[in-house]
Motif scaffolding. Structure first.
Motif, PDB file in Angstrom:
ATOM      1  N   GLU A 113       0.890  -1.251   0.212  1.00 45.13           N
ATOM      2  CA  GLU A 113       0.034  -0.111  -0.423  1.00 45.13           C
ATOM      3  C   GLU A 113       0.527   1.277   0.101  1.00 45.13           C
ATOM      4  O   GLU A 113       0.387   2.490  -0.779  1.00 45.13           O
ATOM      5  CB  GLU A 113      -0.937   0.164   1.298  1.00 45.13           C
ATOM      6  N   HIS A 114       2.227   1.106   1.084  1.00 48.17           N
ATOM      7  CA  HIS A 114       2.710   2.089   0.885  1.00 48.17           C
ATOM      8  C   HIS A 114       3.623   2.667  -0.411  1.00 48.17           C
ATOM      9  O   HIS A 114       3.481   3.966  -0.828  1.00 48.17           O
ATOM     10  CB  HIS A 114       4.219   2.066   1.749  1.00 48.17           C
ATOM     11  N   THR A 115       4.430   1.635  -1.484  1.00 43.23           N
ATOM     12  CA  THR A 115       4.130   1.944  -2.360  1.00 43.23           C
ATOM     13  C   THR A 115       4.331   3.713  -3.837  1.00 43.23           C
ATOM     14  O   THR A 115       5.078   3.762  -3.864  1.00 43.23           O
ATOM     15  CB  THR A 115       4.938   0.914  -2.862  1.00 43.23           C
ATOM     16  N   PRO A 116       3.231   3.231  -4.325  1.00 47.23           N
ATOM     17  CA  PRO A 116       2.663   4.140  -4.722  1.00 47.23           C
ATOM     18  C   PRO A 116       2.530   5.195  -4.349  1.00 47.23           C
ATOM     19  O   PRO A 116       2.868   6.367  -4.530  1.00 47.23           O
ATOM     20  CB  PRO A 116       0.895   3.778  -5.389  1.00 47.23           C
ATOM     21  N   TYR A 117       2.163   6.177  -3.277  1.00 44.39           N
ATOM     22  CA  TYR A 117       2.336   7.221  -2.596  1.00 44.39           C
ATOM     23  C   TYR A 117       3.887   7.134  -2.476  1.00 44.39           C
ATOM     24  O   TYR A 117       4.091   8.479  -2.777  1.00 44.39           O
ATOM     25  CB  TYR A 117       1.349   6.645  -0.802  1.00 44.39           C
ATOM     26  N   ARG A 118       4.502   6.607  -1.961  1.00 46.39           N
ATOM     27  CA  ARG A 118       6.530   6.920  -2.311  1.00 46.39           C
ATOM     28  C   ARG A 118       6.762   7.401  -3.252  1.00 46.39           C
ATOM     29  O   ARG A 118       7.269   8.668  -3.169  1.00 46.39           O
ATOM     30  CB  ARG A 118       7.195   5.874  -1.340  1.00 46.39           C
ATOM     31  N   LYS A 119       6.192   6.581  -4.269  1.00 48.24           N
ATOM     32  CA  LYS A 119       6.579   6.792  -5.921  1.00 48.24           C
ATOM     33  C   LYS A 119       6.030   8.050  -5.731  1.00 48.24           C
ATOM     34  O   LYS A 119       6.578   8.905  -7.084  1.00 48.24           O
ATOM     35  CB  LYS A 119       5.391   5.698  -6.284  1.00 48.24           C
ATOM     36  N   VAL A 120       5.092   8.495  -5.661  1.00 46.23           N
ATOM     37  CA  VAL A 120       4.337   9.691  -5.967  1.00 46.23           C
ATOM     38  C   VAL A 120       4.514  11.124  -5.314  1.00 46.23           C
ATOM     39  O   VAL A 120       5.478  12.146  -5.572  1.00 46.23           O
ATOM     40  CB  VAL A 120       2.724  10.312  -5.651  1.00 46.23           C
ATOM     41  N   ILE A 121       5.656  11.101  -3.965  1.00 44.44           N
ATOM     42  CA  ILE A 121       5.967  11.304  -2.836  1.00 44.44           C
ATOM     43  C   ILE A 121       7.688  12.357  -3.770  1.00 44.44           C
ATOM     44  O   ILE A 121       8.531  13.302  -3.492  1.00 44.44           O
ATOM     45  CB  ILE A 121       6.301  11.203  -1.711  1.00 44.44           C
ATOM     46  N   GLU A 122       8.548  11.278  -3.981  1.00 48.65           N
ATOM     47  CA  GLU A 122       9.874  10.750  -3.877  1.00 48.65           C
ATOM     48  C   GLU A 122      10.503  12.245  -5.673  1.00 48.65           C
ATOM     49  O   GLU A 122      11.647  12.931  -4.895  1.00 48.65           O
ATOM     50  CB  GLU A 122      10.523  10.191  -4.497  1.00 48.65           C
TER      51      GLU A 122
END
Length: 387
Positions: free
Chosen positions: A78-87
């Motif tokens: 679940e965390h991965t796509p949000y992290r991809k947006v943020i970086e």
């Protein structure tokens, strides 16, 4: 150490602990490195135990809160796509583009500091820098500086008191600020400012736009982290350099050494005290049985001073300690905003050292340390002499 697994081993909020948190944590690390308390639940003091938690998100989940927390309170996948947006917002290119604005804010604040007159570093300098830099980065109006300053203080008081109702009210207050910012941009349509907040509204996760609840949670996490931690970091840095004038002069002469020096000072004296996890299965840490569903406090302020890793925790050894420094965490949840924080602190300290010849505690006035869950100072009276 208590025999009953839920009989307190220590009291994190006792006067003895709060009067000198760092030394209290040093003592606990040696005497009871895995400790239970009613307030923090299980607290981990050692570097190796904290690393075990950071590297095993399947056993030690970040979903420690019942409220949505994007992406801090999520685990992969679940965390991965949000992290991809943020970086990308913290990429080298993004930092290079933001650095001139950061330098301008830093330079004005430094130039406005009183010369040879006592002033409070926290109110006049560190907190003002954090508020201005966060608002500028996000594209928020100056009119939010005052409300955000008060909001940070209320959030800290509610967290310290473990007052769930107050914490909910504080969160709702922040949600109102974000709702207004989002609505202003929606009404402006194509004329909305092209800033980080607008860009986040246009991002997609798993093929859909983020909801207002997700956007608000994300911006709240960024704001809490930025305002509290950057302000604490600045106060810690100035306090340390006042105590170590030779290092201050060395860094003024060689600002290339600033990044490593900043990270090392903040290893010694943590701006962010802890984070939380929750166990997803039964585990044992240092022989202590910890059931499923137990809350874990990972204590950065102790792990980053572990003698088994760093030797003398107060020894200033930036190059030796760099690879083990947990200032920005580790693992899948390593702080995505670390490049921004590092750039902001480097720029601010470079401007300060460029302009300031001497830095000393204000005579006859005692500083006041902040207490858990934040580090640094609530009040730090200083006197400078400008070049």
């Amino acid at each position: 150490m208590a025999d009953d697994p839920h009989s307190p081993d220590w009291d994190p909020r006792s006067d003895e602990v709060l009067s000198d948190q760092i030394r209290a944590y040093d003592t606990m690390r040696a005497q009871c490195p895995v400790a239970w308390s009613d307030y923090q639940h299980w607290t981990l003091f050692r570097h190796e135990d904290v690393m075990r938690v950071l590297e095993d998100h399947q056993t030690f989940s970040s979903a420690a809160s019942s409220h949505l927390s994007v992406p801090n309170g999520m685990d992969p996948p679940e965390h991965t796509p949000y992290r991809k947006v943020i970086e990308p917002y913290f990429s080298q290119q993004a930092m290079s583009q933001f650095e001139p604005a950061c330098r301008n804010i830093a330079r004005i604040l430094v130039n406005n500091l009183p010369d040879r007159q006592p002033f409070d570093v926290v109110e006049t300098f560190s907190r003002a820098f954090a508020l201005q830099i966060q608002s500028t980065f996000m594209g928020w109006p100056d009119s939010l500086h005052g409300p955000l300053r008060e909001w940070v203080l209320k959030n800290h008081r509610a967290t310290l008191a473990s007052d769930r109702q107050a914490m909910a009210e504080v969160a709702h207050e922040f949600d109102g600020y974000i709702h207004d910012l989002l609505e202003t941009r929606r009404q402006a349509g194509a004329n909305a400012p092209r800033d980080v907040t607008t860009s986040l509204m246009e991002e997609t996760v798993n093929g859909r736009p983020m909801s207002d609840e997700e956007l608000t949670s994300l911006m709240r996490n960024w704001t809490v982290g930025e305002l509290g931690t950057i302000s604490s970091s600045v106060s810690i840095l100035l306090s340390y350099l006042a105590e170590h004038p030779d290092l201050r002069q060395s860094l003024a002469n060689d600002t290339v050494a600033l990044p490593d020096a900043i990270d090392e000072i903040l290893r010694i004296d943590a701006p962010l005290i802890s984070n939380r996890r929750i166990t997803t299965r039964y585990v044992e840490i240092d022989g202590r049985p910890i059931p499923t569903g137990e809350k874990i406090t990972i204590l950065w302020a102790s792990a980053n001073r572990d003698e088994k890793v760093f030797g003398d925790p107060d020894a200033f050894c930036p190059h030796k300690n760099r690879d083990h420094n947990l200032l920005y965490g580790a693992g899948v949840h390593v702080c995505p905003g670390a490049p921004l924080a590092r750039m902001e602190l480097r720029v601010l300290m470079k401007e300060f050292l460029r302009a300031v010849d001497t830095l000393e505690p204000a005579p006859g006035d005692r500083p006041e340390r902040a207490v858990f869950p934040t580090g640094g100072f609530n009040y730090l009276p200083m006197v400078i002499r400008k070049r």
